[in-house]
Write a protein that holds these residues in place. Structure first.
Motif, PDB file in Angstrom:
ATOM      1  N   LEU A 149      -4.639   5.779  33.816  1.00 53.40           N
ATOM      2  CA  LEU A 149      -4.103   4.494  34.291  1.00 53.40           C
ATOM      3  C   LEU A 149      -5.249   3.525  34.559  1.00 53.40           C
ATOM      4  O   LEU A 149      -5.162   2.343  34.230  1.00 53.40           O
ATOM      5  CB  LEU A 149      -3.322   4.701  35.579  1.00 53.40           C
ATOM      6  N   ASN A 150      -6.323   4.044  35.155  1.00 51.49           N
ATOM      7  CA  ASN A 150      -7.495   3.189  35.368  1.00 51.49           C
ATOM      8  C   ASN A 150      -7.955   2.597  34.059  1.00 51.49           C
ATOM      9  O   ASN A 150      -8.259   1.409  33.957  1.00 51.49           O
ATOM     10  CB  ASN A 150      -8.645   4.013  35.947  1.00 51.49           C
ATOM     11  N   MET A 151      -8.021   3.481  33.048  1.00 52.37           N
ATOM     12  CA  MET A 151      -8.484   3.038  31.729  1.00 52.37           C
ATOM     13  C   MET A 151      -7.554   1.980  31.151  1.00 52.37           C
ATOM     14  O   MET A 151      -7.983   1.098  30.416  1.00 52.37           O
ATOM     15  CB  MET A 151      -8.510   4.220  30.764  1.00 52.37           C
ATOM     16  N   LEU A 152      -6.277   2.097  31.454  1.00 55.38           N
ATOM     17  CA  LEU A 152      -5.330   1.123  30.899  1.00 55.38           C
ATOM     18  C   LEU A 152      -5.399  -0.206  31.634  1.00 55.38           C
ATOM     19  O   LEU A 152      -5.315  -1.265  31.021  1.00 55.38           O
ATOM     20  CB  LEU A 152      -3.894   1.667  30.997  1.00 55.38           C
TER      21      LEU A 152
ATOM     22  N   ILE B 458       2.698   4.575  34.267  1.00 54.63           N
ATOM     23  CA  ILE B 458       2.502   5.893  34.887  1.00 54.63           C
ATOM     24  C   ILE B 458       3.227   6.942  34.057  1.00 54.63           C
ATOM     25  O   ILE B 458       2.697   8.012  33.761  1.00 54.63           O
ATOM     26  CB  ILE B 458       3.049   5.896  36.328  1.00 54.63           C
ATOM     27  N   HIS B 459       4.444   6.600  33.681  1.00 57.97           N
ATOM     28  CA  HIS B 459       5.212   7.555  32.877  1.00 57.97           C
ATOM     29  C   HIS B 459       4.499   7.846  31.554  1.00 57.97           C
ATOM     30  O   HIS B 459       4.393   9.004  31.141  1.00 57.97           O
ATOM     31  CB  HIS B 459       6.606   7.017  32.619  1.00 57.97           C
ATOM     32  N   ILE B 460       3.997   6.812  30.930  1.00 58.51           N
ATOM     33  CA  ILE B 460       3.379   6.999  29.618  1.00 58.51           C
ATOM     34  C   ILE B 460       2.114   7.844  29.721  1.00 58.51           C
ATOM     35  O   ILE B 460       1.880   8.717  28.890  1.00 58.51           O
ATOM     36  CB  ILE B 460       3.089   5.631  28.968  1.00 58.51           C
ATOM     37  N   VAL B 461       1.307   7.638  30.757  1.00 62.15           N
ATOM     38  CA  VAL B 461       0.082   8.431  30.834  1.00 62.15           C
ATOM     39  C   VAL B 461       0.380   9.893  31.141  1.00 62.15           C
ATOM     40  O   VAL B 461      -0.435  10.763  30.859  1.00 62.15           O
ATOM     41  CB  VAL B 461      -0.940   7.888  31.859  1.00 62.15           C
ATOM     42  N   ASN B 462       1.527  10.151  31.734  1.00 63.22           N
ATOM     43  CA  ASN B 462       1.854  11.548  32.017  1.00 63.22           C
ATOM     44  C   ASN B 462       2.626  12.221  30.901  1.00 63.22           C
ATOM     45  O   ASN B 462       2.837  13.425  30.920  1.00 63.22           O
ATOM     46  CB  ASN B 462       2.658  11.642  33.314  1.00 63.22           C
ATOM     47  N   LEU B 463       3.071  11.428  29.954  1.00 67.02           N
ATOM     48  CA  LEU B 463       3.888  11.971  28.868  1.00 67.02           C
ATOM     49  C   LEU B 463       2.985  12.525  27.774  1.00 67.02           C
ATOM     50  O   LEU B 463       1.881  12.049  27.550  1.00 67.02           O
ATOM     51  CB  LEU B 463       4.758  10.846  28.298  1.00 67.02           C
ATOM     52  N   LYS B 464       3.481  13.572  27.112  1.00 65.62           N
ATOM     53  CA  LYS B 464       2.713  14.135  26.016  1.00 65.62           C
ATOM     54  C   LYS B 464       3.614  14.349  24.821  1.00 65.62           C
ATOM     55  O   LYS B 464       4.823  14.514  24.970  1.00 65.62           O
ATOM     56  CB  LYS B 464       2.123  15.474  26.449  1.00 65.62           C
ATOM     57  N   SER B 465       2.985  14.336  23.681  1.00 62.92           N
ATOM     58  CA  SER B 465       3.704  14.689  22.479  1.00 62.92           C
ATOM     59  C   SER B 465       2.959  15.840  21.834  1.00 62.92           C
ATOM     60  O   SER B 465       1.816  15.688  21.417  1.00 62.92           O
ATOM     61  CB  SER B 465       3.748  13.473  21.556  1.00 62.92           C
ATOM     62  N   MET B 466       3.563  16.994  21.797  1.00 58.97           N
ATOM     63  CA  MET B 466       2.925  18.214  21.295  1.00 58.97           C
ATOM     64  C   MET B 466       1.590  18.440  21.994  1.00 58.97           C
ATOM     65  O   MET B 466       0.595  18.809  21.381  1.00 58.97           O
ATOM     66  CB  MET B 466       2.676  18.132  19.780  1.00 58.97           C
ATOM     67  N   GLY B 467       1.539  18.144  23.270  1.00 55.05           N
ATOM     68  CA  GLY B 467       0.314  18.374  24.019  1.00 55.05           C
ATOM     69  C   GLY B 467      -0.702  17.259  23.919  1.00 55.05           C
ATOM     70  O   GLY B 467      -1.724  17.292  24.582  1.00 55.05           O
ATOM     71  N   VAL B 468      -0.439  16.269  23.103  1.00 54.69           N
ATOM     72  CA  VAL B 468      -1.374  15.145  22.989  1.00 54.69           C
ATOM     73  C   VAL B 468      -0.870  14.024  23.901  1.00 54.69           C
ATOM     74  O   VAL B 468       0.296  13.663  23.823  1.00 54.69           O
ATOM     75  CB  VAL B 468      -1.443  14.648  21.533  1.00 54.69           C
ATOM     76  N   PRO B 469      -1.748  13.496  24.753  1.00 51.75           N
ATOM     77  CA  PRO B 469      -1.292  12.443  25.662  1.00 51.75           C
ATOM     78  C   PRO B 469      -0.702  11.260  24.898  1.00 51.75           C
ATOM     79  O   PRO B 469      -1.233  10.838  23.873  1.00 51.75           O
ATOM     80  CB  PRO B 469      -2.560  12.032  26.399  1.00 51.75           C
ATOM     81  N   TYR B 470       0.382  10.743  25.431  1.00 46.99           N
ATOM     82  CA  TYR B 470       1.100   9.680  24.745  1.00 46.99           C
ATOM     83  C   TYR B 470       0.320   8.375  24.778  1.00 46.99           C
ATOM     84  O   TYR B 470       0.543   7.499  23.961  1.00 46.99           O
ATOM     85  CB  TYR B 470       2.448   9.484  25.451  1.00 46.99           C
ATOM     86  N   SER B 471      -0.573   8.236  25.734  1.00 46.59           N
ATOM     87  CA  SER B 471      -1.260   6.949  25.901  1.00 46.59           C
ATOM     88  C   SER B 471      -2.551   6.884  25.089  1.00 46.59           C
ATOM     89  O   SER B 471      -3.202   5.862  25.063  1.00 46.59           O
ATOM     90  CB  SER B 471      -1.579   6.729  27.369  1.00 46.59           C
ATOM     91  N   THR B 472      -2.935   7.991  24.456  1.00 42.71           N
ATOM     92  CA  THR B 472      -4.144   7.945  23.655  1.00 42.71           C
ATOM     93  C   THR B 472      -3.859   7.138  22.386  1.00 42.71           C
ATOM     94  O   THR B 472      -2.704   7.051  21.988  1.00 42.71           O
ATOM     95  CB  THR B 472      -4.592   9.386  23.327  1.00 42.71           C
ATOM     96  N   PRO B 473      -4.783   6.508  21.733  1.00 43.89           N
ATOM     97  CA  PRO B 473      -6.207   6.453  22.055  1.00 43.89           C
ATOM     98  C   PRO B 473      -6.600   5.333  23.009  1.00 43.89           C
ATOM     99  O   PRO B 473      -7.786   5.048  23.127  1.00 43.89           O
ATOM    100  CB  PRO B 473      -6.840   6.246  20.679  1.00 43.89           C
ATOM    101  N   PHE B 474      -5.621   4.713  23.653  1.00 48.17           N
ATOM    102  CA  PHE B 474      -6.011   3.723  24.681  1.00 48.17           C
ATOM    103  C   PHE B 474      -6.720   4.461  25.815  1.00 48.17           C
ATOM    104  O   PHE B 474      -7.827   4.115  26.201  1.00 48.17           O
ATOM    105  CB  PHE B 474      -4.778   3.013  25.232  1.00 48.17           C
ATOM    106  N   ALA B 475      -6.012   5.443  26.369  1.00 43.57           N
ATOM    107  CA  ALA B 475      -6.582   6.237  27.436  1.00 43.57           C
ATOM    108  C   ALA B 475      -5.888   7.578  27.431  1.00 43.57           C
ATOM    109  O   ALA B 475      -4.664   7.588  27.525  1.00 43.57           O
ATOM    110  CB  ALA B 475      -6.365   5.553  28.786  1.00 43.57           C
ATOM    111  N   PRO B 476      -6.549   8.687  27.322  1.00 44.10           N
ATOM    112  CA  PRO B 476      -7.993   8.836  27.154  1.00 44.10           C
ATOM    113  C   PRO B 476      -8.463   8.112  25.894  1.00 44.10           C
ATOM    114  O   PRO B 476      -7.845   8.244  24.850  1.00 44.10           O
ATOM    115  CB  PRO B 476      -8.188  10.345  27.030  1.00 44.10           C
ATOM    116  N   SER B 477      -9.516   7.389  26.042  1.00 38.46           N
ATOM    117  CA  SER B 477      -9.850   6.466  24.967  1.00 38.46           C
ATOM    118  C   SER B 477     -10.748   7.126  23.930  1.00 38.46           C
ATOM    119  O   SER B 477     -11.665   7.861  24.255  1.00 38.46           O
ATOM    120  CB  SER B 477     -10.527   5.226  25.540  1.00 38.46           C
ATOM    121  N   PHE B 478     -10.410   6.858  22.708  1.00 41.05           N
ATOM    122  CA  PHE B 478     -11.230   7.278  21.590  1.00 41.05           C
ATOM    123  C   PHE B 478     -11.595   6.007  20.858  1.00 41.05           C
ATOM    124  O   PHE B 478     -10.811   5.493  20.057  1.00 41.05           O
ATOM    125  CB  PHE B 478     -10.452   8.232  20.672  1.00 41.05           C
TER     126      PHE B 478
END
Lengths: 371, 513, 391
Positions: A149-152, B458-478
């Motif tokens: 969230l911080n990153m976002l 908050i929901h999006i950062v906690n959500l995963k798709s097949m174990g991959v965070p839903y919010s990537t690559p924004f955050a965790p950022s690649f």
């Protein structure tokens, strides 16, 4: 290719780098330009701001160096190695207190500001409560999620600050920054002290560095994080002073928000940019609160042996009640100053004590080795 | 009587479950045929052709008429069996005879030998034909599947201006063929399994070995093996069974009718799941950014692709925020509207009896109704409903003073914006979330909107798709993945596979650094 | 179990939403105030005044929308008396069905009578600065007579007087003898800095309003000490940059020439900081075009341009000299910005003379203020001359 699943509770040093400014930047900077401008002449306050920032950066570096030299160990475990166990528990509780008070203060301030810029009649209690509930929702999720969230949100905060500064250009008058170097030393020191208060928040490092994968990079990352804060603060300060001049800045309760009010975005759909700006800024305030609540829960967990969620549901009402205690904005401001001093003194003190002891120990060990 | 009935039902169930009923094939032909008939209840489309292989060796061919290629059965199976009966050596035992049949006589591509009635039945029901020979406990299964299928059409749900016009059909083999035609790599894998206790449908996990992270395939397999249901009518069943969070409004898997989309996904290191009988392939994992990506982004030049993507992001924001912003500004923060516009809105709203929230709700629901009505009706009428409904109801509502003209603009803009999102399932969730935002705006104005926005994040950062965070690559950022995120970098620059999928082989193309 | 907890939390939190909507006031229920006028009724006691506040409400249906033109009057003026702005303001909700809403306030007109009283003006302004919801861009005007009359000026092509006044002030750069409009944010700065300042005056001419010269306010008591006429106003504009441009009429060889000023830059330099002999040098750089010429000389001629520039320079000097004389000798208030310059660049000296600048020893009056002006005429227009020299 060892680990496909993202280790849920481990974070990278880059996330620490973002988390630090995300926690630090919150409500402090909204009123900081006023407090500095009141004590200084012209735009001299930047010296105070810079000095305070650099001092805090050094302490932050020490904190992260200390924590990083015990990779994988919790605060309690490494600090009880350095000082005794009871003292380390005391330290731990002080840091928890600091975070709890900070979050209580922030949820109160957000209500105060929202009441000034967004609402008339909506009760403070409701504004704070809704905000706290969102924070609770965030904290009850995964810890790694909070860092994400911080990153976002942090880039959004930086972006809106830059947009604000850019549009302020039309109102910026170089003359307002004069006279230069006319503030007395005593006032500068006082201003430095006040500026330091806006840097509260690095105590998260004591606890979160345990979770970091690449511990070696952490000290550098946290210094970078703090430098971002300093840069952003200086930008805000200069823009404020340049647009309003010293006298006006010193007499606006929230100069940063008023700055957004002063400027008019050409062809903008929104006329009062201040409300909009504040609404965006809520994300920054949210980051501060969520991280402080989470760090206090994380630090308290070893004592209580409760589940994270259970502990959270116990702490949230406490935070709320503390936040609602002060009556009127003067008491809120007093609480803010108290938390600032308490936070800066306690976290810097703990860092200095632990860091010195660990250095001495290491030195001795080396001597032993040499012998 | 009652007891008898109960017993029969129980028996039937057991036989259908096929667990205790793994009776092996016996040596008696008539008994075998009878077993088969009992097993599937001697339906009308079961064809049993008894024949004589000479020297009084009896045999029988069985198949389901609608699922098998009758021509092949007659020409390549029965004719061969009958024509060559003189040649059969009388000394052969039936066991050797059946081997000989398999090797020498039958001119059908795939021939299998089995002694399990269970397997035999399922294969029979999927279109294979069976040859029994008297005196042996083995039977032959011939791959004679053929049934009526739809021809390859343009994908209706995902039409592009530029791009291949083929879409998946209901036939799994055809679908696999369509993907193979895009990727001729020997490492392209189609792992087949069966799904559904009763349907026994074929399900294929498609990936490129050597690109995909092996753990991802393992994870997909683990989840697929947990499926326990009667039948999967559509790949949507599979999706909902193996998704990470069923409470989330966001889909955690992409579905597509486009072979090119599947091909490019598996080349990036994703996994695709195809189900027999469904023209929609699933792609996992996805992230929130996938909602804004369309294959066309890559087919047009990068500047256009980027522009289109930015438009979609704007569209998503409009879809979610515009009605809520209208409510917040009109009911709470009138000072934020430019003066002239504020007066004009106030003038148009004079006489509207409802608060802005109700007004927005009425129009929002009307819009959804129209859309649903349009989707249910035949396509030609559906379009008419959209136009007539939209125009007439909007116009009438304004002149009746139920809503203000500005509201109509807001709703229309929102509707148009929601069509820009290429992933239909995400577009629906956005439309749904819009009502949440509207509600928040009605209660707490802009403050409410931003709180809901934070909650969704908050929901999006906690959500995963097949174990991959839903919010990537924004955050965790690649950061290396960002050149194909909001922007779509020029093709020669995109020489690396998305890091967030942790692929085995990160470099695509020959531009190795 | 986990799910139940979540549901519980959700239900509890949703009760808050049910109780919400404290602040919800739909837009049509707001009484939009676009202009406010403040007049003095009488002085009750020392430092306690009764003021009359006139609010101009917009009637949105009167303005109309794009689709249908408005019918009827588009505004409504309501006056109330009281001793403080805030209290007076509260009275409005008693007489108006709509809630007064100040966030679209554009223009504030204050009558001269209010300005003459010491401290009253700054007290009045406090309300407008303090309220977070008010914009900082509200423009301020001074009326010689009744301020509320100004809010009645409606020329043919406008609906709402306050909006008309607001638009009027957009055009100041066409005129040298008016100053840039001043907004509330600046007023706060001026009052806080305790510098003397000027406020623009608006006059009612028939059904129109005319934006014109300025009144001079003392920085300490925030009290009006006098006013400048049009020439003096334009002189002031050249000195401290209140003017952005406009037309200057000069005589070249007895033929009138209008110079359109496109850019003014001024630089103030304090050359001597001795208490009784402060020397100030102000250089004014002006860029201009020839807008109108009645004479017969060729405007393309270099010599002519030099002449024109010289006479413009002379004109500027004349104008500014008048202004300086007036503010130094007669009004004795530093509206030129010398004190600001001293504060900014000669801080220590300013701390010494601060108390005696405008009062006491009155160093300002004795300061020696020199003006250097430099005019550059860039373009001459598309025609050389429209009549030939009579030989």
């Amino acid at each position: 290719m060892s680990d496909f699943k993202y280790g849920d509770e481990t974070i990278s040093s880059r996330e620490i780098m973002i988390a630090l400014p995300a926690v630090t930047i919150g409500v402090g900077i909204l009123s900081l330009p006023r407090e500095i401008a009141l004590l200084t002449v012209g735009a001299d306050g930047w010296i105070a701001l810079l000095v305070a920032g650099i001092m805090i950066t050094v302490i932050t570096w020490m904190t992260s160096k200390l924590a990083a030299s015990y990779p994988g160990e919790t605060f309690l475990s490494y600090s009880s190695k350095l000082v005794t166990k009871p003292v380390s528990i005391l330290f731990s509780l002080i840091l928890v207190m600091q975070s709890l008070l900070l979050s209580a203060y922030v949820i109160r301030v957000i209500a105060e500001i929202a009441k000034a810029y967004l609402f008339d009649r909506t009760p403070l209690e409701v504004i704070s409560l809704t905000f706290l509930l969102v924070v609770v929702y965030a904290v009850s999720g995964s810890r790694a999620g909070l860092f994400r969230l911080n990153m976002l949100f942090f880039p959004i905060i930086v972006l809106i600050t830059f947009i604000l500064s850019l549009f302020s250009f039309g109102w910026f008058e170089m003359d307002n920054l004069f006279p230069i170097f006319e503030t007395g030393v005593r006032d500068q020191i006082k201003a430095t002290e006040i500026s330091g208060l806006a840097f509260v928040g690095f105590n998260i490092l004591f606890f979160y560095i345990t979770l970091v994968k690449d511990t070696k990079k952490v000290p550098k990352a946290s210094v970078h994080g703090m430098l971002m804060v300093i840069g952003l603060y200086l930008l805000i300060f200069f823009v404020n002073l340049g647009v309003f001049g010293n006298a006006v800045t010193g007499n606006l309760v929230y100069p940063l928000i008023e700055l957004a009010k002063e400027i008019e975005i050409p062809g903008g759909f929104f006329e009062r940019f201040d409300s909009f700006f504040f609404v965006i800024w809520i994300m920054a305030i949210f980051n501060t609160t969520a991280m402080s609540v989470d760090v206090s829960i994380y630090a308290l967990q070893p004592f209580t042996k409760l589940k994270k969620q259970t502990l959270l549901f116990c702490m949230a009402p406490l935070i709320y009640i503390i936040g609602m205690v002060p009556e009127g904005s003067i008491e809120v401001a007093k609480l803010g100053t108290f938390i600032g001093y308490f936070g800066i003194i306690s976290s810097s003190g703990i860092t200095l004590i632990l860091f010195t002891i660990s250095k001495i120990r290491r030195g001795r060990k080396k001597e032993h080795a040499a012998k | 009587m009652g007891r008898n009935f109960f017993r029969r039902r129980k028996l039937k169930q057991e036989s259908a479950e096929g667990e205790d009923f793994s009776t092996e094939i016996g040596v008696d032909l008539e008994k075998n045929l009878q077993d088969l008939q009992t097993m599937i209840g001697s339906p009308e489309d079961l064809v049993i052709h008894r024949l004589n292989l000479g020297f009084n060796v009896k045999a029988a061919v069985a198949f389901i008429s609608g699922l098998s290629n009758k021509e092949a059965i007659h020409n390549d199976l029965i004719k061969n069996l009958l024509r060559n009966r003189e040649k059969e050596a009388g000394s052969d035992t039936p066991d050797e005879l059946i081997k000989q049949l398999k090797l020498d006589l039958i001119s059908i591509g795939s021939v299998e030998q089995t002694n399990s009635l269970d397997k035999l039945t399922i294969d029979l029901l999927s279109g294979k034909s069976v040859v029994y020979v008297e005196g042996t406990a083995e039977a032959l299964l011939m791959g004679t599947e053929k049934w009526e299928t739809r021809s390859i059409d343009e994908p209706i749900s995902e039409s592009l201006i530029r791009g291949p016009r083929e879409g998946f059909v209901e036939n799994l083999q055809t679908n696999m063929m369509l993907i193979r035609r895009h990727i001729r790599d020997p490492n392209l894998r189609f792992d087949t399994s069966e799904v559904g206790r009763r349907s026994k449908k074929k399900l294929v996990v498609c990936y490129v070995d050597g690109i995909v992270n092996p753990d991802m395939v393992k994870e997909v397999d683990r989840r697929l093996s947990s499926i326990d249901m009667d039948s999967a009518m559509e790949s949507g069943y599979i999706e909902q069974w193996i998704e990470d969070s069923y409470l989330s409004p966001f889909p955690q898997m992409d579905n597509t009718e486009r072979p090119d989309k599947v091909a490019s996904a598996v080349l990036q290191g994703k996994v695709s799941i195809l189900l027999d009988g469904s023209p929609f392939a699933l792609i996992a994992p996805i992230t929130i950014a996938n909602a804004f990506k369309s294959p066309e982004d890559y087919y047009d030049r990068w500047l256009i692709g980027t522009f289109l993507r930015v438009i979609r992001y704007i569209g998503a924001f409009i879809t979610m925020f515009l009605p809520a912003l209208y409510i917040a500004l009109v009911s709470y923060h009138q000072g934020m509207i430019p003066s002239q516009l504020a007066f004009s809105i106030a003038a148009t709203r004079e006489g509207v009896p409802f608060p802005a929230f109700v007004e927005a709700l009425i129009m929002g629901l009307t819009m959804e109704l129209l859309r649903e009505a349009g989707a249910r009706l035949p396509r030609t009428i559906g379009q008419t409903i959209g136009i007539v409904g939209g125009l007439v109801i909007g116009e009438a509502a304004v002149s009746a003073g139920i809503v203000s003209p500005i509201m109509v603009i807001v709703v229309a803009l929102t509707a148009v914006a929601s069509f820009t999102i290429p992933l239909y399932s995400v577009a629906i969730s956005f439309r749904l979330l819009r009502f949440g935002f509207m509600f928040a705006a009605a209660v707490l104005g802009l403050y409410g909107i931003v709180l809901v926005y934070i909650m969704i994040n908050i929901h999006i950062v906690n959500l995963k798709s097949m174990g991959v965070p839903y919010s990537t690559p924004f955050a965790p950022s690649f950061i290396k993945d960002w050149k194909d995120l909001v922007l779509r970098g020029p093709i020669p620059m995109m020489n690396e596979r998305p890091r967030n999928l942790k692929p085995k082989d990160t470099t695509s193309g020959n531009l190795r650094r | 179990m986990q799910l139940n907890k979540k549901v519980l939390v959700f239900l509890i939190s949703s009760t808050i939403f049910l109780a919400g909507c404290w602040d919800r006031v739909d837009i049509e229920e707001r009484g939009f105030i676009v202009g406010t006028a403040i007049d003095l009724v009488n002085q009750e006691k020392e430092n306690e005044y009764e003021v009359m506040m006139t609010n101009q409400f917009v009637i949105p249906s009167g303005i109309g929308t794009l689709m249908q033109g408005g019918g009827g009057q588009a505004f409504m003026n309501v006056s109330e008396k009281g001793t403080s702005v805030f209290r007076t303001n509260r009275k409005f909700s008693r007489i108006n069905s709509q809630e007064p809403f100040y966030q679209h306030l554009k223009v504030l007109v204050v009558s001269e009578e209010v300005l003459i009283q010491p401290h009253l003006f700054s007290n009045m302004m406090d309300f407008f600065i303090r309220d977070h919801a008010l914009r900082r861009s509200i423009r301020l005007l001074v009326a010689h007579e009744d301020a509320k009359e100004i809010l009645n000026s409606t020329p043919e092509n406008t609906d709402v007087p306050a909006m008309y006044l607001d638009d009027l002030m957009e055009n100041v750069d066409r005129n040298t003898n008016t100053i840039k409009p001043i907004h509330i944010g600046e007023i706060q700065e001026l009052i806080l800095n305790q510098q003397s300042y000027v406020l623009p005056v608006v006059r009612k001419v028939g059904s129109m309003a005319e934006y014109g010269n300025v009144v001079v306010m003392d920085g300490e008591s925030n009290q009006m000490v006098g006013s400048l006429n049009e020439d003096e106003t334009s002189g002031l504009g050249f000195i401290n940059g209140h003017t952005e441009g406009g037309v200057l009429e000069v005589q070249v060889d007895e033929s009138p020439l209008a110079v359109e000023i496109t850019k003014i830059n001024q630089k103030m330099k304090i050359t001597n900081t001795q208490k009784n002999n402060v020397e100030v040098e102000i250089s004014i750089l002006i860029d201009g075009n020839i807008a109108e010429y009645f004479g017969v000389e060729s405007v393309l001629d270099e010599k002519f341009l030099e002449k024109a520039e010289a006479s413009t320079e002379k004109k500027v000097k004349e104008l500014t000299a008048k202004t300086i004389k007036k503010v130094q000798q007669e009004l004795n208030t530093d509206v030129l910005g010398v004190s600001k310059n001293l504060y900014q660049f000669h801080y220590d000296f300013w701390q010494e003379v601060k108390e005696d600048w405008e009062n006491g020893e009155n160093y300002f009056s004795s300061a020696d203020i020199k003006i250097n002006s430099e005019v550059k005429i860039d373009r001459v227009g598309s025609a050389d001359r429209i009549k030939m020299k009579e030989e």
